[in-house]
Design a protein around this motif. Structure first.
Motif, PDB file in Angstrom:
ATOM      1  N   ALA A   1     -42.997 -91.805  47.268  1.00  0.00           N
ATOM      2  CA  ALA A   1     -42.343 -91.415  48.513  1.00  0.00           C
ATOM      3  C   ALA A   1     -42.084 -89.914  48.556  1.00  0.00           C
ATOM      4  O   ALA A   1     -42.266 -89.259  49.597  1.00  0.00           O
ATOM      5  CB  ALA A   1     -41.037 -92.189  48.681  1.00  0.00           C
ATOM      6  N   ILE A   2     -41.676 -89.335  47.427  1.00  0.00           N
ATOM      7  CA  ILE A   2     -41.429 -87.893  47.376  1.00  0.00           C
ATOM      8  C   ILE A   2     -42.732 -87.128  47.574  1.00  0.00           C
ATOM      9  O   ILE A   2     -42.767 -86.089  48.260  1.00  0.00           O
ATOM     10  CB  ILE A   2     -40.742 -87.513  46.057  1.00  0.00           C
ATOM     11  N   ASP A   3     -43.804 -87.610  46.997  1.00  0.00           N
ATOM     12  CA  ASP A   3     -45.111 -86.963  47.196  1.00  0.00           C
ATOM     13  C   ASP A   3     -45.485 -86.969  48.687  1.00  0.00           C
ATOM     14  O   ASP A   3     -46.010 -85.978  49.202  1.00  0.00           O
ATOM     15  CB  ASP A   3     -46.178 -87.686  46.376  1.00  0.00           C
ATOM     16  N   PHE A   4     -45.220 -88.079  49.357  1.00  0.00           N
ATOM     17  CA  PHE A   4     -45.471 -88.160  50.803  1.00  0.00           C
ATOM     18  C   PHE A   4     -44.645 -87.109  51.543  1.00  0.00           C
ATOM     19  O   PHE A   4     -45.133 -86.427  52.449  1.00  0.00           O
ATOM     20  CB  PHE A   4     -45.134 -89.563  51.296  1.00  0.00           C
ATOM     21  N   LEU A   5     -43.386 -86.960  51.162  1.00  0.00           N
ATOM     22  CA  LEU A   5     -42.529 -85.953  51.785  1.00  0.00           C
ATOM     23  C   LEU A   5     -43.039 -84.546  51.525  1.00  0.00           C
ATOM     24  O   LEU A   5     -43.089 -83.714  52.440  1.00  0.00           O
ATOM     25  CB  LEU A   5     -41.097 -86.083  51.243  1.00  0.00           C
ATOM     26  N   ASP A   6     -43.427 -84.282  50.280  1.00  0.00           N
ATOM     27  CA  ASP A   6     -43.871 -82.937  49.902  1.00  0.00           C
ATOM     28  C   ASP A   6     -45.114 -82.502  50.667  1.00  0.00           C
ATOM     29  O   ASP A   6     -45.324 -81.298  50.907  1.00  0.00           O
ATOM     30  CB  ASP A   6     -44.155 -82.874  48.399  1.00  0.00           C
ATOM     31  N   ARG A   7     -45.946 -83.463  51.049  1.00  0.00           N
ATOM     32  CA  ARG A   7     -47.191 -83.130  51.750  1.00  0.00           C
ATOM     33  C   ARG A   7     -47.029 -83.118  53.263  1.00  0.00           C
ATOM     34  O   ARG A   7     -47.986 -82.903  54.002  1.00  0.00           O
ATOM     35  CB  ARG A   7     -48.295 -84.117  51.343  1.00  0.00           C
ATOM     36  N   GLY A   8     -45.822 -83.345  53.718  1.00  0.00           N
ATOM     37  CA  GLY A   8     -45.566 -83.361  55.156  1.00  0.00           C
ATOM     38  C   GLY A   8     -45.092 -82.007  55.645  1.00  0.00           C
ATOM     39  O   GLY A   8     -44.673 -81.141  54.869  1.00  0.00           O
ATOM     40  N   GLY A   9     -45.144 -81.830  56.930  1.00  0.00           N
ATOM     41  CA  GLY A   9     -44.622 -80.631  57.554  1.00  0.00           C
ATOM     42  C   GLY A   9     -43.334 -80.949  58.288  1.00  0.00           C
ATOM     43  O   GLY A   9     -42.535 -81.773  57.840  1.00  0.00           O
ATOM     44  N   ASP A  10     -43.174 -80.328  59.431  1.00  0.00           N
ATOM     45  CA  ASP A  10     -41.954 -80.532  60.210  1.00  0.00           C
ATOM     46  C   ASP A  10     -42.169 -81.516  61.349  1.00  0.00           C
ATOM     47  O   ASP A  10     -41.335 -81.623  62.242  1.00  0.00           O
ATOM     48  CB  ASP A  10     -41.471 -79.186  60.776  1.00  0.00           C
ATOM     49  N   GLU A  11     -43.296 -82.247  61.318  1.00  0.00           N
ATOM     50  CA  GLU A  11     -43.573 -83.175  62.395  1.00  0.00           C
ATOM     51  C   GLU A  11     -42.629 -84.379  62.320  1.00  0.00           C
ATOM     52  O   GLU A  11     -42.074 -84.689  61.269  1.00  0.00           O
ATOM     53  CB  GLU A  11     -45.026 -83.658  62.357  1.00  0.00           C
ATOM     54  N   PRO A  12     -42.421 -85.076  63.439  1.00  0.00           N
ATOM     55  CA  PRO A  12     -41.606 -86.292  63.403  1.00  0.00           C
ATOM     56  C   PRO A  12     -42.145 -87.259  62.361  1.00  0.00           C
ATOM     57  O   PRO A  12     -43.366 -87.437  62.233  1.00  0.00           O
ATOM     58  CB  PRO A  12     -41.768 -86.848  64.825  1.00  0.00           C
ATOM     59  N   THR A  13     -41.242 -87.880  61.605  1.00  0.00           N
ATOM     60  CA  THR A  13     -41.661 -88.709  60.459  1.00  0.00           C
ATOM     61  C   THR A  13     -40.815 -89.964  60.377  1.00  0.00           C
ATOM     62  O   THR A  13     -39.589 -89.931  60.541  1.00  0.00           O
ATOM     63  CB  THR A  13     -41.527 -87.920  59.141  1.00  0.00           C
ATOM     64  N   PHE A  14     -41.484 -91.085  60.096  1.00  0.00           N
ATOM     65  CA  PHE A  14     -40.809 -92.334  59.761  1.00  0.00           C
ATOM     66  C   PHE A  14     -41.262 -92.750  58.372  1.00  0.00           C
ATOM     67  O   PHE A  14     -42.464 -92.889  58.110  1.00  0.00           O
ATOM     68  CB  PHE A  14     -41.138 -93.440  60.762  1.00  0.00           C
ATOM     69  N   LEU A  15     -40.301 -92.920  57.466  1.00  0.00           N
ATOM     70  CA  LEU A  15     -40.589 -93.298  56.079  1.00  0.00           C
ATOM     71  C   LEU A  15     -39.823 -94.564  55.737  1.00  0.00           C
ATOM     72  O   LEU A  15     -38.607 -94.639  55.935  1.00  0.00           O
ATOM     73  CB  LEU A  15     -40.178 -92.159  55.134  1.00  0.00           C
ATOM     74  N   TRP A  16     -40.571 -95.550  55.236  1.00  0.00           N
ATOM     75  CA  TRP A  16     -39.959 -96.793  54.742  1.00  0.00           C
ATOM     76  C   TRP A  16     -40.243 -96.925  53.262  1.00  0.00           C
ATOM     77  O   TRP A  16     -41.392 -96.803  52.807  1.00  0.00           O
ATOM     78  CB  TRP A  16     -40.522 -98.012  55.483  1.00  0.00           C
ATOM     79  N   VAL A  17     -39.191 -97.188  52.479  1.00  0.00           N
ATOM     80  CA  VAL A  17     -39.323 -97.385  51.032  1.00  0.00           C
ATOM     81  C   VAL A  17     -38.603 -98.675  50.672  1.00  0.00           C
ATOM     82  O   VAL A  17     -37.413 -98.852  50.993  1.00  0.00           O
ATOM     83  CB  VAL A  17     -38.726 -96.204  50.244  1.00  0.00           C
ATOM     84  N   HIS A  18     -39.332 -99.577  50.014  1.00  0.00           N
ATOM     85  CA  HIS A  18     -38.751-100.857  49.596  1.00  0.00           C
ATOM     86  C   HIS A  18     -38.807-100.956  48.079  1.00  0.00           C
ATOM     87  O   HIS A  18     -39.869-100.799  47.467  1.00  0.00           O
ATOM     88  CB  HIS A  18     -39.525-102.026  50.213  1.00  0.00           C
ATOM     89  N   TYR A  19     -37.652-101.226  47.465  1.00  0.00           N
ATOM     90  CA  TYR A  19     -37.542-101.316  46.009  1.00  0.00           C
ATOM     91  C   TYR A  19     -37.449-102.776  45.568  1.00  0.00           C
ATOM     92  O   TYR A  19     -36.725-103.566  46.158  1.00  0.00           O
ATOM     93  CB  TYR A  19     -36.301-100.568  45.531  1.00  0.00           C
ATOM     94  N   MET A  20     -38.149-103.091  44.492  1.00  0.00           N
ATOM     95  CA  MET A  20     -38.240-104.470  44.006  1.00  0.00           C
ATOM     96  C   MET A  20     -37.447-104.752  42.734  1.00  0.00           C
ATOM     97  O   MET A  20     -37.355-105.893  42.302  1.00  0.00           O
ATOM     98  CB  MET A  20     -39.706-104.818  43.735  1.00  0.00           C
ATOM     99  N   ASP A  21     -36.862-103.743  42.108  1.00  0.00           N
ATOM    100  CA  ASP A  21     -36.306-103.919  40.765  1.00  0.00           C
ATOM    101  C   ASP A  21     -35.157-104.919  40.705  1.00  0.00           C
ATOM    102  O   ASP A  21     -34.935-105.559  39.668  1.00  0.00           O
ATOM    103  CB  ASP A  21     -35.830-102.567  40.229  1.00  0.00           C
ATOM    104  N   VAL A  22     -34.405-105.069  41.795  1.00  0.00           N
ATOM    105  CA  VAL A  22     -33.260-105.980  41.793  1.00  0.00           C
ATOM    106  C   VAL A  22     -33.713-107.435  41.905  1.00  0.00           C
ATOM    107  O   VAL A  22     -32.924-108.360  41.725  1.00  0.00           O
ATOM    108  CB  VAL A  22     -32.276-105.580  42.915  1.00  0.00           C
TER     109      VAL A  22
END
Length: 448
Positions: free
Chosen positions: A171-192
């Motif tokens: 997810a951080i890599d996705f953020l780092d490669r983005g600019g200032d354009e409108p963005t929707f990010l979904w992150v789902h964690y499975m560890d629990v």
């Protein structure tokens, strides 16, 4: 709001979250984020299982509508599609295979990671065995051998899911490669989600000793296969491991949010879970059902100008319209939930109940929950009615004593079934997933 972040955590029940009153410090980062936002303390999943809950979280519908519990219908709109059509850059990162491309959740994403494997040699071998050997003594021996290895020795035969730190990195890599354009990010964690295999440092926050992965896997199998023989000490160990996984997940959410705030000045954050978990309170471990212990989930929204607490009844199908409304985007016609923005800004809230349902080997189960009453109709003909203010643990079944309430709620379920029928989609076919996917789902405890 042109930056939107949706965080979901598999199997996190509200009762183990700090801001919901849990005595252990399992969620310091989540608690801090919730303190800056709107906390919805009576939020409920529409069913206690991922495949029945996520149609609400990502497509805004109750689980039996549109046939979405088997595969997302073409008549449904994944929230990513709505953001994509509005010109947002979209990224989704998770490793629950019920949310994979095979089940139709890959629509509308610029980047989508679901950990679904290519068909490997092992997968092809399993498919061959399934097609050519199922029903034979050889297939039974192979399956028993796998189960025996995991139950008796705790050997982790293959992966269960991608760990939280890996998902955060992606997810951080996705953020780092983005600019200032409108963005929707979904992150789902499975560890629990079980099996609970938390790093040692997080175990030691709640225990004096470390439970090995091998021991944890064996204990998990015992809870599933012979729950009546699980001792109280073993149950407490399981809860220690669960809490350690929550703390690990919380730390990774803290790391992700720190990266988000380095990239985005203003953003909307919504955090919830698809369902909770049983720890033998009703005599079994896991399972899809409609009891509050499994369906009561955390939900908060931060990033808009509010820091209130709301005890109004909320369903997870209210999440997608809320995200879109916060971005000043219209909700698709297929959505059945309501935007929480109205509740926060004006106190206007139309929801009177949360409907749910799930399938099992006997057929379909239905549930309706109001602020005070819960009514469950099981596929085997049983019915249960609870008055929640006096009976929050749902132990005193009043279905025979309160015929008036039973009849009233039965009428609501009849109306709900009619709405489901109106959205029926005969064309939704169960996907033909490969054997690696089927095996991973089965080993996570899902009856795929």
């Amino acid at each position: 709001m042109d930056k939107v972040l949706l965080l979901t955590i598999d199997s996190l029940r509200a009762g183990h979250v700090g801001y919901h009153g849990y005595e252990r410090d399992t969620t310091p980062n989540i608690d801090a984020l919730a303190a800056d936002g709107s906390r919805f303390t009576s939020a409920f999943a529409h069913a206690g299982s991922t495949k029945y809950s996520f149609p609400g979280i990502l497509t805004g519908v109750t689980p039996l509508s549109y046939g979405g519990y088997d595969r997302v219908s073409e008549r449904q709109t994944v929230v990513s599609e709505a953001f994509d059509e509005a010109g947002y850059r979209t990224g989704g990162f998770h490793s629950n295979l019920f949310l994979s491309a095979d089940f139709g959740y890959d629509r509308g994403w610029d980047e989508f990671f679901d950990s679904s494997p290519d068909e490997s040699f092992l997968s092809k071998a399993r498919r061959f065995a399934k097609v050519n050997l199922e029903g034979t003594p050889v297939f039974s021996v192979l399956q028993r051998g796998y189960d025996f290895i995991e139950s008796s020795s705790g050997v982790n035969v293959g992966s269960y899911h991608v760990p939280a730190d890996d998902i955060t990195d992606r997810a951080i890599d996705f953020l780092d490669r983005g600019g200032d354009e409108p963005t929707f990010l979904w992150v789902h964690y499975m560890d629990v989600h079980h099996p609970f295999l938390p790093p040692e440092e997080y175990q030691l926050e709640f225990r004096d000793d470390v439970v090995s992965d091998q021991e944890s896997i064996k204990l998990r199998r015992k809870c599933i296969e012979e729950p009546e023989n699980v001792t109280e000490e073993e149950r407490e160990t399981l809860i220690d491991l669960y809490d350690a996984e929550i703390l690990f997940n919380d730390a990774e959410i803290g790391r992700l949010v720190e990266a988000v705030e380095d990239e985005w000045d203003d953003y909307l954050l919504a955090l919830t879970s698809d369902h909770g978990d049983h720890f033998l309170e009703r005599g079994y471990f896991g399972g899809a059902d409609g009891y509050d212990i499994k369906t009561h989930v955390p939900l908060f929204v931060s990033g808009w100008d509010d820091e209130g607490t709301y005890d109004d009844l909320v369903g997870l199908s209210d999440v997608p319209p809320t995200l879109l409304d916060a971005a000043d985007l219209p909700a698709p016609d297929s959505y059945q939930g309501h935007s929480l923005r109205g509740l926060v800004e004006s106190g206007d809230w139309p929801r009177e109940e949360v409907f749910g349902g799930w399938n099992d080997e006997d057929g379909t189960n239905y549930v309706v929950r109001e602020p005070d009453w819960k009514f469950i109709q099981f596929s085997d003909g049983r019915e249960e009615l609870y008055y929640l203010p006096d009976d929050p643990d749902e132990r005193d079944n009043l279905v025979d004593e309160r015929a008036d309430e039973r009849s009233r709620l039965d009428g609501k379920l009849d109306d709900h079934r009619s709405r489901i029928q109106r959205t029926s989609d005969e064309g939704v076919a169960r996907p033909d997933v490969n054997e690696d996917v089927k095996e991973r789902l089965r080993r996570l405890g899902y009856d795929e």
